[in-house]
Design an enzyme around this catalytic site. Structure first.
Site, mmCIF file in Angstrom:
data_model
loop_
_atom_site.group_PDB
_atom_site.id
_atom_site.type_symbol
_atom_site.label_atom_id
_atom_site.label_comp_id
_atom_site.label_asym_id
_atom_site.label_seq_id
_atom_site.Cartn_x
_atom_site.Cartn_y
_atom_site.Cartn_z
ATOM 1 N N LYS A 179 9.767 4.493 13.192
ATOM 2 C CA LYS A 179 8.827 4.026 14.208
ATOM 3 C C LYS A 179 7.661 3.324 13.520
ATOM 4 O O LYS A 179 6.730 3.946 13.048
ATOM 5 C CB LYS A 179 8.326 5.215 15.036
ATOM 6 C CG LYS A 179 7.906 4.873 16.461
ATOM 7 C CD LYS A 179 6.701 3.971 16.565
ATOM 8 C CE LYS A 179 5.441 4.643 16.066
ATOM 9 N NZ LYS A 179 4.243 3.722 16.164
ATOM 10 N N GLU A 253 1.789 13.376 5.765
ATOM 11 C CA GLU A 253 0.960 12.791 4.708
ATOM 12 C C GLU A 253 -0.228 12.169 5.407
ATOM 13 O O GLU A 253 -0.103 11.172 6.114
ATOM 14 C CB GLU A 253 1.772 11.753 3.919
ATOM 15 C CG GLU A 253 1.165 11.409 2.565
ATOM 16 C CD GLU A 253 0.048 10.385 2.683
ATOM 17 O OE1 GLU A 253 -1.133 10.813 2.538
ATOM 18 O OE2 GLU A 253 0.318 9.211 2.928
ATOM 19 N N CYS A 287 -5.024 5.806 1.798
ATOM 20 C CA CYS A 287 -5.365 7.221 1.891
ATOM 21 C C CYS A 287 -5.762 7.805 0.538
ATOM 22 O O CYS A 287 -6.518 8.771 0.463
ATOM 23 C CB CYS A 287 -4.198 8.005 2.495
ATOM 24 S SG CYS A 287 -2.645 7.811 1.594
ATOM 25 N N GLU A 386 -13.355 10.207 6.354
ATOM 26 C CA GLU A 386 -12.562 9.079 5.877
ATOM 27 C C GLU A 386 -12.912 7.836 6.688
ATOM 28 O O GLU A 386 -12.685 7.788 7.893
ATOM 29 C CB GLU A 386 -11.069 9.384 5.977
ATOM 30 C CG GLU A 386 -10.213 8.299 5.346
ATOM 31 C CD GLU A 386 -8.730 8.632 5.376
ATOM 32 O OE1 GLU A 386 -8.046 8.316 4.398
ATOM 33 O OE2 GLU A 386 -8.267 9.199 6.388
#
Length: 492
Positions: A179, A253, A287, A386
Site C-alpha cells: 500500500k 518502524e 526517520c 519529530e
C-alpha cells in the site's frame, strides 16, 4: 510543462485490473505545485479482491511451495531490473517527494537493490530447518512463511521501504499487498512492471495506492496474517490497535529524534562533514536523521559556527537538478509544519544560527531553508518532537554523563551517533545509548544487521536474520527418542 503521468488500472495479483471504485489520486509536484500524475484510488472492494487472490496464492498456489532457490531467482530478477531502471525510479520519486536527484539515485534506487541483495544473502545462510536435542527427545525446528502480508509504506523513501518488506516477505514465500502513500504512488507502477516481468506467480503481489481510511481497512482485514508498517508514531499506534482485533502480527518502524554526540576529542572537520548529510538528508524527511546535535560546552562556539556555515552552504533548489542538495518538502502541510516549529523554537528561547524560513526568491514550491537552532535545551518541543523537515537542534552539554543522559532523554530510540578521536571509547559510548542503530564516526545503515527502534520508535526489526524472522512462523516437530536425522543435502 511536465507531461502528466496517468495510470488507469490497479495491479492486483500480478494483473492490471480496472478499479472497482471511481476515486483518483492527484500527485502534486512539491517544486511546481502542479499536478504531475494521477492514479486510481483503491477502494475497500479492491482490498477485498487483492486479499482474496493473495489468500489463494498463499494457501493453494506454488509460491510458498517453491524451493528457496526458485524464489531467490525471482527476487534477483526484480533487483536486476531495478538496476536497469534506476534513473527512471530516482526521477519519479524526486518529482513526487522533492528528494534531491543525486540523493535519490543512491538511496531511492540503488539502495533498494542493496536491500534485496542483503535479503538474499541472509536467506541463503538462514537455518530454515534445524535439528536440536530437546529436553525430552530430538526436535526439528522449522521456519515457515507467515502468510499474507499487508505492507504499508511512506512517501519519503518508498522503494527502499518497499524493498525492506518485499525482500524478506517474498523470499520467505509470503504473498504481499503493498500500500503506497497517496503522495508518492507513481514509482510503484514501475515496481509493478518489474515484478510482473520477473515472473511472480499469480496473486503473490498486489499494489494498492490509497489513503488512511482504506489503509485501516486493509490492516484490519481478517485475511491478513501480518502487517509491516513504516510511518508516524500516531499512525503506528492506530495500526497496532486495529491489528489487535484479529491478533494480527505487526512490525512497526516509526519515528526518531536521534542524537549525534560530538565528544571533546572529535576532529571538527570530519565530524561536520559526517553530521551535515546525516542531519539534513532527504530534506530532513528521514526517520533516522540526526536532528539533535550535542556539543561539549568547551567547544560549543566553534562547533556552532562550523555547523551553521556548512548547513547554510547547502544548495537549495529544483529536486531534479543534479546540483541540488536540499529540495522542497513533500507537501504544503509539511512545509507549514516546519515553519511552525521554527516559530515555536524562537518562542521557546532557541536562537536561529542559520536558515529560519522560506528561501529568498523561492515563492513557488514547498521549500524551507536548512535551519539550525542553537542554545537549545532538551526540554524544548523542537528537541523532543519529530519535525520531519530541515530543522536541527544544537544542544550544549557539560560532561559525558550529561551527554548520555540527554541522548537517552527522548521518547524515541531509532538511531544515533558519536564522533570521537577514540573509536573504542565511541563503541563504549554507544553501549550506553538506548537506540536500535548506532554509529561511531560514521552514519550508515547496514542491511545485513537488524534495523528498528527502542521505545516509541517501533516494534520488531527489519534487515538481517532478525528482519527475515519477522516474516516466518517457527514450528517445533517433536521426534521419537533415538531418532537420528539423515545427513543434510542442502537447500531449504
Amino acid at each position: 510543462m511536465t507531461e502528466l503521468v496517468e495510470h488507469g488500472k490497479l495491479f492486483i495479483g500480478g494483473e492490471w485490473t480496472d478499479p472497482l471504485g471511481s476515486g483518483t489520486i492527484d500527485v502534486v509536484s512539491p517544486h511546481t505545485e502542479q499536478v504531475i500524475g494521477r492514479v486510481p484510488h483503491a477502494s475497500t472492494a479492491d482490498v477485498d479482491r487483492a486479499v482474496a487472490v493473495a489468500r489463494r496464492a498463499f494457501d493453494e498456489g506454488p509460491w510458498p511451495r517453491m524451493s528457496l532457490d526458485e524464489r531467490i531467482a525471482v527476487v534477483t530478477r526484480i533487483k536486476d531490473a531495478i538496476a536497469v531502471r534506476h534513473e527512471e525510479i530516482a526521477r519519479s520519486i524526486s518529482s513526487q517527494n522533492g528528494s534531491p536527484y543525486s540523493w535519490s539515485v543512491l538511496a531511492q534506487a540503488l539502495g533498494p537493490m542493496m536491500v534485496y541483495d542483503a535479503a538474499i544473502t541472509v536467506a541463503r545462510a538462514f537455518p530454515w530447518e534445524e535439528h536440536r536435542q530437546g529436553a525430552l527427545s530430538p526436535i526439528l525446528v522449522r521456519h515457515e512463511p507467515v502468510g499474507v502480508v499487508a505492507a504499508v509504506i511512506p512517501w519519503n523513501v518508498p522503494q527502499f521501504v518497499a524493498a525492506a518488506k518485499l525482500g524478506p516477505a517474498l523470499i520467505s514465500g509470503c504473498a504481499v499487498i503493498l500500500k503506497p502513500s497517496p503522495e508518492a504512488p507513481l514509482d510503484s507502477y514501475i515496481l509493478a512492471d518489474i515484478a510482473r516481468e520477473a515472473g511472480l506467480p499469480e496473486g503473490v503481489l498486489s499494489i494498492l495506492p490509497a489513503d488512511r481510511e482504506v489503509s485501516e481497512y486493509l490492516v484490519g482485514h481478517p485475511g491478513i496474517d501480518k502487517i509491516a508498517f513504516t510511518g508516524s508514531v500516531a499512525a503506528g499506534r492506530r495500526v497496532m490497535e486495529v491489528a489487535a482485533r484479529n491478533l494480527t502480527r505487526v512490525t512497526l518502524e516509526l519515528g526518531g529524534k536521534s542524537a549525534a554526540v560530538i565528544l571533546p576529542d572529535a576532529d571538527l572537520e570530519s565530524t561536520i562533514a559526517g553530521i551535515v548529510p546525516a542531519a539534513w538528508m532527504n530534506n530532513g524527511q528521514a526517520c533516522v536523521a540526526q536532528t539533535r546535535v550535542l556539543a561539549p560546552r568547551g567547544r560549543y562556539d566553534e562547533i556552532a559556527e562550523a555547523l551553521a556555515a556548512a548547513a547554510g552552504a547547502l544548495v537549495v533548489g529544483d529536486p531534479l537538478d543534479p546540483a541540488t542538495q536540499l529540495g522542497p518538502l513533500v507537501a504544503q502541510r509539511q512545509q507549514q509544519r516546519s515553519l511552525d516549529y521554527i516559530k515555536l523554537g524562537q518562542e521557546e528561547g532557541a536562537k536561529v544560527l542559520t536558515g529560519g524560513g522560506r528561501p529568498a526568491g523561492m515563492d513557488r514550491g514547498w521549500y524551507v531553508e536548512p535551519t539550525l537552532f542553537g542554545d537549545v535545551d532538551n526540554s524544548m518541543r523542537i528537541a523532543r518532537e519529530e519535525i520531519f523537515g530541515p530543522v536541527v537542534c544544537l544542544i550544549p552539554y557539560g560532561d559525558e554523563a550529561e551527554a548520555v543522559r540527554i541522548a537517552n532523554d527522548s521518547e524515541f530510540g531509532l538511531s544515533g551517533s558519536v564522533w570521537t578521536g577514540d573509536v573504542e571509547h565511541g563503541i563504549d559510548f554507544g553501549r550506553r545509548i538506548r537506540t536500535g542503530v548506532f554509529n561511531v564516526n560514521t552514519f550508515s545503515l547496514d542491511m545485513l544487521g537488524p534495523f528498528g527502534g527502542y521505545k516509541n520508535s517501533g516494534v520488531g526489526r527489519e534487515f538481517g536474520p532478525e528482519g527475515l524472522s519477522e516474516y516466518l512462523e517457527a514450528k517445533m516437530i517433536c521426534l521419537p527418542g533415538g531418532y537420528v536425522p539423515p545427513a543434510p543435502t542442502g537447500g531449504e
